[in-house]
Design an enzyme around this catalytic site. Sequence first.
Site, PDB file in Angstrom:
ATOM      1  N   ASP A  64     -48.411  43.251  -3.213  1.00  0.00           N
ATOM      2  CA  ASP A  64     -47.304  42.470  -2.653  1.00  0.00           C
ATOM      3  C   ASP A  64     -46.983  43.042  -1.276  1.00  0.00           C
ATOM      4  O   ASP A  64     -46.475  44.161  -1.166  1.00  0.00           O
ATOM      5  CB  ASP A  64     -46.062  42.558  -3.549  1.00  0.00           C
ATOM      6  CG  ASP A  64     -46.260  41.809  -4.874  1.00  0.00           C
ATOM      7  OD1 ASP A  64     -47.422  41.658  -5.319  1.00  0.00           O
ATOM      8  OD2 ASP A  64     -45.238  41.366  -5.453  1.00  0.00           O
ATOM      9  N   LYS A  73     -44.490  34.658  -1.548  1.00  0.00           N
ATOM     10  CA  LYS A  73     -43.386  35.211  -2.338  1.00  0.00           C
ATOM     11  C   LYS A  73     -42.130  35.199  -1.491  1.00  0.00           C
ATOM     12  O   LYS A  73     -42.191  35.410  -0.280  1.00  0.00           O
ATOM     13  CB  LYS A  73     -43.778  36.630  -2.760  1.00  0.00           C
ATOM     14  CG  LYS A  73     -42.720  37.433  -3.486  1.00  0.00           C
ATOM     15  CD  LYS A  73     -43.292  38.795  -3.935  1.00  0.00           C
ATOM     16  CE  LYS A  73     -42.179  39.731  -4.394  1.00  0.00           C
ATOM     17  NZ  LYS A  73     -42.696  41.077  -4.748  1.00  0.00           N
ATOM     18  N   LYS A  98     -44.354  33.000  -5.926  1.00  0.00           N
ATOM     19  CA  LYS A  98     -43.567  34.002  -6.659  1.00  0.00           C
ATOM     20  C   LYS A  98     -42.171  34.125  -6.068  1.00  0.00           C
ATOM     21  O   LYS A  98     -41.990  34.715  -5.003  1.00  0.00           O
ATOM     22  CB  LYS A  98     -44.270  35.363  -6.610  1.00  0.00           C
ATOM     23  CG  LYS A  98     -43.477  36.480  -7.315  1.00  0.00           C
ATOM     24  CD  LYS A  98     -44.213  37.801  -7.290  1.00  0.00           C
ATOM     25  CE  LYS A  98     -43.327  38.947  -7.815  1.00  0.00           C
ATOM     26  NZ  LYS A  98     -44.001  40.266  -7.721  1.00  0.00           N
TER      27      LYS A  98
END
Lengths: 287, 503, 316
Positions: free
Chosen positions: C147, C212, C248
């Site tokens: 991430d 995300k 996400k």
Amino acid sequence: MSRLPITKTPKVYVGGAFIRSESSRVFPLPDARGDFFANIPQCTRKDLRNAVEAAAKAGPGWAKRTAYNRGQILYRLGEMLEARAAEMTAALIRFGAPKARAAREVGLTVDRLIYYAGWADKYEQVLGSVNPVAAPYFNFTVTEPMGVVGVIAPDTLPLLGLVSMVAPAIVSGNTVVALASERHPYPAILLGEMLATSDLPGGVVNLLTGFRKELVPTFATHTHLRAISAAVTASERKTIELGAAESVKRTHFVDAEKTDWFGDRAQSLYEIRDFLELKTTWHPVGA
Amino acid sequence: MPTLVSARKKAASGRNGRSGPELIFGDLWPYDPAPETADPKLKPRYELFINGEFVAPKGGKYFDSINPANEQKLAKIALAGAADVDAAYRAARRAYETVWSRMPGRERSKYLFRIARLLQDRAREFAVAETMDGGKPIKESRDFDVPMAAAHFFYHAGWADKLEYVAPGRGVAPLGVVGQVIPWNFPLLMLAWKIAPALAMGNCVVLKPAETTSITALKFAEILQDAELPPGVVNFVTGAGETGAAVMGHPLAAKVAFTGSTEVGKIIMRSLAGTGKKMTMELGGKAANIVFDDAPINQAVEGIVNGIFFNQGHVCCAGSRLLVHEPVAGEILAKLKNRLKVLRVGDPLDKNTDIGAINSREQLAKIHELVDSGVKEGAALFQPPCRLPAKGFYFPPTLFSEVTMSHRIASEEIFGPVLSILTFRTVDEAIEKANNTAYGLSAGVWTDKGSRILKMSTELKAGVVWANTYNKFDPASPFGGYKESGFGREGGRQGLLDYAKLI
Amino acid sequence: MVCDLMKAGQSASLRKLFDEIGPVDCVGIEERVAKYATRSIKKVAKVWGLKTAVSMLDLTTLEGKDTPGKVASLCRKALRPSDDPAVPSVAAVCVYPSMVRHAKKHVAGTSVKVASVATAFPSGQAPLKTRLAEVRAAVADGADEIDMVINRGAFLEGEFGEVQDEISAVVEACGAAALKVILEVSELETYDNIRAASFLAMEVIRAGDFIKTSTGKTSLNATLGNNQVMIEAIRDFYLDTGVAIGMKPAGGIRTAKQSLQFLIAIKETLGDAWLTNKRYRFGASSLLNDLLRQLEKEKTGAYQAPYYFSEATESY
């Protein structure tokens, strides 16, 4: 030997031009003493149709002018009438108005034009609004002209009555096709000549002369006329309302007998409002 | 002229347009039924509401009100004859002369506030009743119709003691008794739009709800009793066209206000010619919803959907004519098709239903007839696969592309979940097409360019313009049409003036 | 100098991309997502939704006080959230790079992945070299997923080329690991920026990578609104290119009810193909226990006290 004067051929003012009826029909108009004065155009349904087309053509440009500009033009109209007040007063007298009343009628007509000229850039601020809706939107209501307005003028006070009905319609950007008083058409002919020398664009005001019986039903049913302002009898009113129903036309009636045309109540912001549409616009507020 | 941006976009969508990737809107996660179970507290039989009391019709006749979702009978409704309408007008006139017109605005105001509050108290019950009687999805009656109706009373309540601000420079006075006839698409909300300003101004009311949707008006009468509104101030007479004609034509009506079709509006105008009655007409529409290539396309697609499928398209201001800028026409059609696949058609009482039942068998037949004409005239039809309930009146969300201005579906009001899609190339063409109609109720415009929004808003001949949104309403926001969509406004200071005379 | 000019040219062309993807109307977005909240999910649909949400969780611990012990208990919870075998494992555990090797020990060979926030999380304010080294180290320690945070400073300065180049560099450093690109929506502020940044990222990441919302370390995290802007971007990108990117939302999703609303958004915007943890994840820590509570309630009909569930932070 005295000089033979040149007489004027009365013509109606349509689309910025002076024309005879397409039918070439006229009716003789005597003055108050009963002497022949002139032949007046007896306008037909087709003349009305042509006048509506001229008014429709002039409409968008007139409505797009700034309010300040429309106000100045109405003021200029007042100037033109003031400058030729003597001629207009004489005409009213010739067709039977007492001297004092004629002068007063002309003077007040000028004042009425000035009154509406002043409203041009103000009525929106009074009649429109910003509306506090319960959601993240900016919401405002503005006024817009309706389009082509038909005016049927009263016989009483043929100048003041006509101008009192035409001015509040055109100040907001409407254009007008008006039927002058059947009994006293000449002041309208003369008014046309004054309009032509003002800065009013051709087609904004179109003045017809002729017979109500012939023309009122066409005023009523012509679907391009979005509104009618009429000083008419009860039976004419019914005719107009029946015709208006066919295209959901707005109607506005004036009781010519009860109206005090000289009074302050004969001029009003709400006379302007009667020929306005209200448009409300929504837009989200957010980045 | 399309921007370079949209030209690139078009090229891109053309490249991938043919057999491009598809989204799957299938049955992986079906929603279980979620019926609203609140008790609508319906009576088996509803009487007329005259002079503050429920009274049987003099003719002794009743008609059935059915639930369009399943064709089951909900209640018997009294059929008002001319004598009943007359009794209602007499009661209204008496109330006007003896009580309501004499009451200080401050006190009238408090009655309207009470009504708003009592309606809020019983909101869920009214929402369920509205949905059962009319077929609209419960989420709309719950989240829109009922709260908005209460808001109208709350808004106008505050006006009742401030009437000197309604018409600057002039005083205002009530007209007397007002006759009102309302449609079946927003039964309670239209009632509120009509009654709240009339009462705030000091008028009394005789109102006829639509034949197929009388129940919430008669439930609302219970609220008027609870609010202790003086008898006769508001009267409800139920029935069909004949009752409506009696309401519109009664000699005691100082004004009539009608919301419904242009066709019926014209009949009323003809019948009232020469009577001197004031009128407000809120009639049909065939609104253009115009999308430019620089618009926020995804929100525009939502707006298009909300514009035409809200309340099954039973909306006079529905955005039924979509005008799309050619560079984005393909993209928008593709996105609309995907969006339609997600709309849930079915039981109006299910909280997840997006499109409920068509209000009546007659209306359903009319929609079928016009949709058939669209197919016959060569427009391209799209309907997403959906299972319609076996009983009841339903119609799937429908798109027609390749529509031209001469198609019937481009000019006639369908009043159903049917969208006609046309294209345009330039700003002027969009304006011409939008205004090329006898109607002028509303319009939508979607663009990111501020000056263009204001230009469009100025040029569109419509009483309401939604820019980058659609189908928004508010008590403070005047609503009403240009041209054959009627005259007069409802809502805001401007709407209030239509219930007054200048003094 | 030449290099600067090239960069400027790249940023200009990306600015054109933003014109092409069009603007977002924020009020329109808010109205769209408000409708998700009115959906009523009951019975079988509810249980399916709750379990699916569990399977989509990136169960996260990102604290300075994290220890191998804390990570171990998180991993146990991730593998077997409930005694009920019908409740699936979560998708991944999400930890700092230093904890990757500890986490990997517990979940290796299972369906649960190890995700790691790298690239000088949460600010990203470290030299690119350092950030890339961090990514490589995490992957070397066994991270299945990385991430990363984008360079918001560069984005807000208009240096779009730089933003995109850095993402490309991280893609390369990831190797076989999947990448999730954190836009940090609260710092981008507008929906227009969020949509633009989504496209910037999607142009250079691979099918199966994710975008995300947030780090969870700022005031505003995942909302239905910014989730909607991003999934519409994913949809538009997919329809245009055929490349399916995952999504996400992270931070701020604490209740089962919220997570169902996010899933409804997916169902109605991207469709069934995204209702899988291969394409949709929740970055959350306390959400899991609320999902378990609601699942238990659906099973037994009784409302549950929080302390019946392991790792609960509520003790009252």
